[in-house]
Write a protein that holds these residues in place. Structure first.
Motif, PDB file in Angstrom:
ATOM      1  N   LEU A  14       0.826  -1.205   0.000  1.00 45.67           N
ATOM      2  CA  LEU A  14       0.000   0.000   0.000  1.00 45.67           C
ATOM      3  C   LEU A  14       0.866   1.263   0.000  1.00 45.67           C
ATOM      4  CD1 LEU A  14      -2.901  -0.887   2.474  1.00 45.67           C
ATOM      5  CD2 LEU A  14      -3.046  -0.568   0.013  1.00 45.67           C
ATOM      6  N   LYS A  15       1.954   1.245   0.730  1.00 43.62           N
ATOM      7  CA  LYS A  15       2.844   2.405   0.778  1.00 43.62           C
ATOM      8  C   LYS A  15       3.494   2.647  -0.589  1.00 43.62           C
ATOM      9  CE  LYS A  15       3.983   2.371   5.667  1.00 43.62           C
ATOM     10  NZ  LYS A  15       5.023   2.216   6.672  1.00 43.62           N
ATOM     11  N   LYS A  16       3.786   1.597  -1.305  1.00 42.12           N
ATOM     12  CA  LYS A  16       4.423   1.744  -2.607  1.00 42.12           C
ATOM     13  C   LYS A  16       3.467   2.307  -3.651  1.00 42.12           C
ATOM     14  CE  LYS A  16       7.792  -1.952  -2.077  1.00 42.12           C
ATOM     15  NZ  LYS A  16       8.223  -3.264  -2.539  1.00 42.12           N
ATOM     16  N   LYS A  17       2.169   2.127  -3.488  1.00 42.11           N
ATOM     17  CA  LYS A  17       1.193   2.568  -4.469  1.00 42.11           C
ATOM     18  C   LYS A  17       0.813   4.036  -4.320  1.00 42.11           C
ATOM     19  CE  LYS A  17      -0.835  -1.944  -5.273  1.00 42.11           C
ATOM     20  NZ  LYS A  17      -2.037  -2.761  -5.224  1.00 42.11           N
ATOM     21  N   LYS A  18       1.254   4.688  -3.249  1.00 42.78           N
ATOM     22  CA  LYS A  18       0.900   6.079  -3.059  1.00 42.78           C
ATOM     23  C   LYS A  18       1.683   6.943  -4.040  1.00 42.78           C
ATOM     24  CE  LYS A  18      -0.452   5.879   1.735  1.00 42.78           C
ATOM     25  NZ  LYS A  18      -0.245   6.390   3.081  1.00 42.78           N
ATOM     26  N   GLY A  19       1.050   8.034  -4.509  1.00 41.76           N
ATOM     27  CA  GLY A  19       1.697   8.950  -5.445  1.00 41.76           C
ATOM     28  C   GLY A  19       0.677   9.914  -6.013  1.00 41.76           C
ATOM     29  N   PHE A  20       1.106  10.719  -6.986  1.00 40.99           N
ATOM     30  CA  PHE A  20       0.225  11.699  -7.609  1.00 40.99           C
ATOM     31  C   PHE A  20      -0.477  11.081  -8.804  1.00 40.99           C
ATOM     32  CE2 PHE A  20       3.552  14.448  -5.757  1.00 40.99           C
ATOM     33  CZ  PHE A  20       2.742  15.199  -4.911  1.00 40.99           C
ATOM     34  N   THR A  21      -1.707  11.450  -8.970  1.00 42.01           N
ATOM     35  CA  THR A  21      -2.429  11.000 -10.153  1.00 42.01           C
ATOM     36  C   THR A  21      -2.157  11.965 -11.301  1.00 42.01           C
ATOM     37  OG1 THR A  21      -4.413  12.258  -9.642  1.00 42.01           O
ATOM     38  CG2 THR A  21      -4.264  10.033  -8.712  1.00 42.01           C
TER      39      THR A  21
END
Length: 134
Positions: A14-21
């Motif tokens: 889950l932490k790796k999937k965070k980011g800007f769209t």
């Protein structure tokens, strides 16, 4: 123990999937473009005002040099036009400055009369009366 490892792996993924769209990035770029469109004309006006102020300061230096040349007798008091070679020794650096406003081939025009004193203007497009300031 197996459940603890699975839970830990899920938290890491889950932490790796965070980011800007993509939409967030487009909105930020649009805001930066709007700010740049507002700011760029302001910088142009500020540069022009700085160039005019520099010309006025240089014109005051030239007028002081003309006054010194007249006081030392290098230029007669009855002169109406001023030979720039006679005032360059009284200018710091020994060269007549070039105006920053107007065209690149512009110059300062110096006139003198006992009634009005020294008047310095710039030539070329955008020529201004630089000294005394009108």
């Amino acid at each position: 123990m197996n459940q603890l490892l699975k839970r830990k792996n899920n938290e890491l993924s889950l932490k790796k999937k965070k980011g800007f769209t993509l939409i967030e990035l487009i909105i930020v770029i649009a805001i930066i473009a709007i700010l740049a469109a507002i700011a760029i004309p302001k910088f142009g006006a500020a540069k022009h005002n700085a160039d005019v102020a520099a010309d006025q300061a240089n014109a005051k230096i030239i007028a002081t040099a003309v006054s010194n040349a007249i006081a030392h007798g290098d230029i007669p008091e009855t002169a109406t036009s001023v030979d720039t070679t006679k005032i360059t020794p009284y200018i710091d650096g020994g060269t007549l400055p070039k105006p920053k406003t107007g065209t690149s081939g512009g110059a300062f025009t110096i006139t003198y009369s006992q009634g009005t004193g020294v008047v310095v203007t710039t030539t070329g497009t955008g020529g201004i009366r630089a000294y005394p300031v009108s």
